[in-house]
Design a protein around this motif. Structure first.
Motif, mmCIF file in Angstrom:
data_model
loop_
_atom_site.group_PDB
_atom_site.id
_atom_site.type_symbol
_atom_site.label_atom_id
_atom_site.label_comp_id
_atom_site.label_asym_id
_atom_site.label_seq_id
_atom_site.Cartn_x
_atom_site.Cartn_y
_atom_site.Cartn_z
ATOM 1 N N LEU A 1 0.851 -1.276 0.052
ATOM 2 C CA LEU A 1 -0.065 -0.052 0.066
ATOM 3 C C LEU A 1 0.930 1.327 -0.050
ATOM 4 C CD1 LEU A 1 -2.939 1.007 0.072
ATOM 5 C CD2 LEU A 1 -3.045 0.688 2.508
ATOM 6 N N LEU A 2 1.778 1.156 0.733
ATOM 7 C CA LEU A 2 3.076 2.381 0.782
ATOM 8 C C LEU A 2 3.475 2.708 -0.617
ATOM 9 C CD1 LEU A 2 4.664 1.953 4.267
ATOM 10 C CD2 LEU A 2 2.945 3.795 3.689
ATOM 11 N N ARG A 3 3.927 1.490 -1.151
ATOM 12 C CA ARG A 3 4.440 1.481 -2.591
ATOM 13 C C ARG A 3 3.417 2.224 -3.416
ATOM 14 N NH1 ARG A 3 7.365 -3.045 -1.913
ATOM 15 N NH2 ARG A 3 9.458 -2.075 -1.505
ATOM 16 N N SER A 4 2.386 1.501 -3.632
ATOM 17 C CA SER A 4 1.164 2.025 -4.482
ATOM 18 C C SER A 4 1.045 3.565 -4.230
ATOM 19 C CB SER A 4 0.147 1.437 -4.402
ATOM 20 O OG SER A 4 -0.523 1.526 -3.216
ATOM 21 N N ARG A 5 1.240 4.074 -3.055
ATOM 22 C CA ARG A 5 0.706 5.561 -2.777
ATOM 23 C C ARG A 5 2.216 6.278 -3.301
ATOM 24 N NH1 ARG A 5 -2.105 7.751 0.798
ATOM 25 N NH2 ARG A 5 -0.246 8.852 1.720
ATOM 26 N N LEU A 6 3.268 5.839 -3.190
ATOM 27 C CA LEU A 6 4.479 6.328 -3.560
ATOM 28 C C LEU A 6 4.378 6.683 -5.443
ATOM 29 C CD1 LEU A 6 7.314 7.524 -3.649
ATOM 30 C CD2 LEU A 6 7.968 4.938 -3.819
ATOM 31 N N TYR A 7 3.899 5.471 -6.035
ATOM 32 C CA TYR A 7 3.722 5.538 -7.340
ATOM 33 C C TYR A 7 2.820 6.592 -7.927
ATOM 34 C CZ TYR A 7 6.721 1.305 -7.291
ATOM 35 O OH TYR A 7 7.765 0.455 -6.920
ATOM 36 N N LYS A 8 1.596 6.561 -6.991
ATOM 37 C CA LYS A 8 0.546 7.594 -7.333
ATOM 38 C C LYS A 8 1.137 9.064 -7.269
ATOM 39 C CE LYS A 8 -4.129 9.232 -6.759
ATOM 40 N NZ LYS A 8 -3.660 10.423 -7.170
ATOM 41 N N ARG A 9 1.859 9.361 -6.339
ATOM 42 C CA ARG A 9 2.223 10.657 -6.062
ATOM 43 C C ARG A 9 3.358 11.194 -7.221
ATOM 44 N NH1 ARG A 9 2.414 9.413 -0.419
ATOM 45 N NH2 ARG A 9 4.800 8.630 -0.599
ATOM 46 N N GLN A 10 4.192 10.190 -7.514
ATOM 47 C CA GLN A 10 5.163 10.150 -8.601
ATOM 48 C C GLN A 10 4.282 10.469 -10.034
ATOM 49 O OE1 GLN A 10 7.586 6.680 -8.292
ATOM 50 N NE2 GLN A 10 9.102 7.583 -6.864
ATOM 51 N N LEU A 11 3.418 9.681 -10.315
ATOM 52 C CA LEU A 11 2.765 9.985 -11.439
ATOM 53 C C LEU A 11 2.035 11.331 -11.229
ATOM 54 C CD1 LEU A 11 1.501 8.861 -14.135
ATOM 55 C CD2 LEU A 11 -0.374 7.837 -12.752
ATOM 56 N N ASP A 12 1.395 11.683 -10.115
ATOM 57 C CA ASP A 12 0.606 12.981 -9.954
ATOM 58 C C ASP A 12 1.816 14.003 -10.573
ATOM 59 O OD1 ASP A 12 -1.734 11.692 -9.527
ATOM 60 O OD2 ASP A 12 -1.793 12.231 -7.380
ATOM 61 N N ARG A 13 3.099 13.911 -9.826
ATOM 62 C CA ARG A 13 3.970 15.205 -10.140
ATOM 63 C C ARG A 13 4.407 15.139 -11.528
ATOM 64 N NH1 ARG A 13 6.123 13.349 -4.936
ATOM 65 N NH2 ARG A 13 7.604 11.919 -6.096
ATOM 66 N N ALA A 14 4.360 13.935 -12.237
ATOM 67 C CA ALA A 14 4.952 14.004 -13.644
ATOM 68 C C ALA A 14 3.786 14.713 -14.491
ATOM 69 C CB ALA A 14 5.059 12.575 -14.059
ATOM 70 N N LEU A 15 2.511 14.172 -14.058
ATOM 71 C CA LEU A 15 1.400 14.690 -14.990
ATOM 72 C C LEU A 15 1.359 16.255 -14.740
ATOM 73 C CD1 LEU A 15 -1.287 12.048 -14.516
ATOM 74 C CD2 LEU A 15 -0.179 12.355 -16.463
ATOM 75 N N ALA A 16 1.457 16.772 -13.657
ATOM 76 C CA ALA A 16 1.341 18.118 -13.203
ATOM 77 C C ALA A 16 2.652 18.872 -14.105
ATOM 78 C CB ALA A 16 1.735 18.602 -11.882
ATOM 79 N N TYR A 17 3.806 18.163 -13.988
ATOM 80 C CA TYR A 17 4.952 18.763 -14.806
ATOM 81 C C TYR A 17 4.340 18.698 -16.339
ATOM 82 C CZ TYR A 17 9.456 19.347 -17.092
ATOM 83 O OH TYR A 17 10.588 19.812 -17.864
ATOM 84 N N ILE A 18 4.018 17.749 -16.893
ATOM 85 C CA ILE A 18 3.517 17.611 -18.199
ATOM 86 C C ILE A 18 2.550 18.928 -18.584
ATOM 87 C CG2 ILE A 18 2.417 16.348 -20.106
ATOM 88 C CD1 ILE A 18 3.716 13.832 -18.924
ATOM 89 N N GLU A 19 1.497 19.159 -17.927
ATOM 90 C CA GLU A 19 0.547 20.148 -18.058
ATOM 91 C C GLU A 19 1.140 21.497 -17.871
ATOM 92 O OE1 GLU A 19 -2.528 19.679 -15.303
ATOM 93 O OE2 GLU A 19 -3.007 17.801 -15.748
ATOM 94 N N GLU A 20 2.224 21.514 -17.077
ATOM 95 C CA GLU A 20 2.828 22.911 -16.951
ATOM 96 C C GLU A 20 3.688 23.194 -18.207
ATOM 97 O OE1 GLU A 20 6.145 24.126 -13.879
ATOM 98 O OE2 GLU A 20 4.540 23.336 -12.781
ATOM 99 N N VAL A 21 4.497 22.134 -18.664
ATOM 100 C CA VAL A 21 5.111 22.364 -19.853
ATOM 101 C C VAL A 21 4.210 22.658 -21.132
ATOM 102 C CG1 VAL A 21 6.675 20.981 -21.617
ATOM 103 C CG2 VAL A 21 7.237 20.977 -19.237
ATOM 104 N N GLU A 22 3.005 22.056 -21.167
ATOM 105 C CA GLU A 22 2.134 22.125 -22.197
ATOM 106 C C GLU A 22 1.589 23.624 -22.257
ATOM 107 O OE1 GLU A 22 -0.539 18.959 -21.768
ATOM 108 O OE2 GLU A 22 0.593 17.629 -23.252
ATOM 109 N N ARG A 23 1.203 24.041 -21.052
ATOM 110 C CA ARG A 23 0.822 25.385 -20.902
ATOM 111 C C ARG A 23 1.805 26.573 -21.424
ATOM 112 N NH1 ARG A 23 -2.373 24.209 -15.581
ATOM 113 N NH2 ARG A 23 -0.309 23.747 -15.068
ATOM 114 N N GLY A 24 3.096 26.281 -21.059
ATOM 115 C CA GLY A 24 4.279 27.220 -21.346
ATOM 116 C C GLY A 24 4.418 27.223 -22.843
ATOM 117 N N GLU A 25 3.933 26.232 -23.594
ATOM 118 C CA GLU A 25 4.346 26.065 -25.127
ATOM 119 C C GLU A 25 3.175 26.720 -25.768
ATOM 120 O OE1 GLU A 25 6.853 22.029 -24.842
ATOM 121 O OE2 GLU A 25 4.924 21.968 -25.950
ATOM 122 N N GLU A 26 2.125 26.945 -25.253
ATOM 123 C CA GLU A 26 0.852 27.308 -25.920
ATOM 124 C C GLU A 26 0.993 28.944 -26.432
ATOM 125 O OE1 GLU A 26 -2.264 24.269 -24.327
ATOM 126 O OE2 GLU A 26 -2.791 26.238 -23.752
#
Length: 158
Positions: A133-158
């Motif tokens: 359960l701790l590992r799955s929470r860690l992976y979810k947080r990492q995924l959320d951070r990566a998705l937030a970064y991608i959204e940030e990059v996409e907004r910066g390119e528009e």
């Protein structure tokens, strides 16, 4: 192959993972605490559903070992309230109970439990479920951070 639990460094946290043991049976809570004592987790105990909700708000555990049959507020109701609150929705919940009917397991899933363990608890199974359960929470947080970064990059390119 045995794997060790996620450490504070591995999870990107500055503190070890926190596990709240919510059980009105003192001996049961102490047994769970003993099982987890060598795992490097911070541990706390709550004796009823009301205390559990207070501890979650104040201490912000990563995982709760939640007994179903507790005074004041049942484990089912505690889990339901945790899932309804955006601040606690992601807390890992492992329901622990002497109940063993399929309907109890279904109800645990319905209120949002991540896992379900029947008493008597086996140490190896408990450690495996908490670690997973701790590992799955860690992976979810990492995924959320990566998705937030991608959204940030996409907004910066528009």
């Amino acid at each position: 192959m045995a794997t060790s639990p996620p450490t504070a460094a591995a999870t990107g946290e500055t503190r070890p993972p926190r596990v709240l043991i919510a059980d009105d049976n003192v001996q049961g809570a102490e047994l769970l605490e003993a099982y987890l004592s060598d795992s490097g987790y911070e541990l706390r105990i709550a004796a009823d559903g009301e205390q559990t909700l207070q501890q979650v708000a104040a201490w912000q555990p990563d995982v709760i070992l939640l007994d179903i049959m507790m005074p004041r507020i049942s484990g089912f109701e505690v889990c339901k309230r945790l899932r309804a609150d955006p601040a606690t929705r992601e807390v890992g919940v492992i329901m622990i109970t002497a109940l063993d009917q399929p309907s109890d397991m279904e109800r645990a899933v319905d209120v949002g439990a991540n896992e379900f363990l029947s008493k008597p608890i086996k140490k190896s199974e408990l450690l495996l479920r908490v670690r997973s359960l701790l590992r799955s929470r860690l992976y979810k947080r990492q995924l959320d951070r990566a998705l937030a970064y991608i959204e940030e990059v996409e907004r910066g390119e528009e």
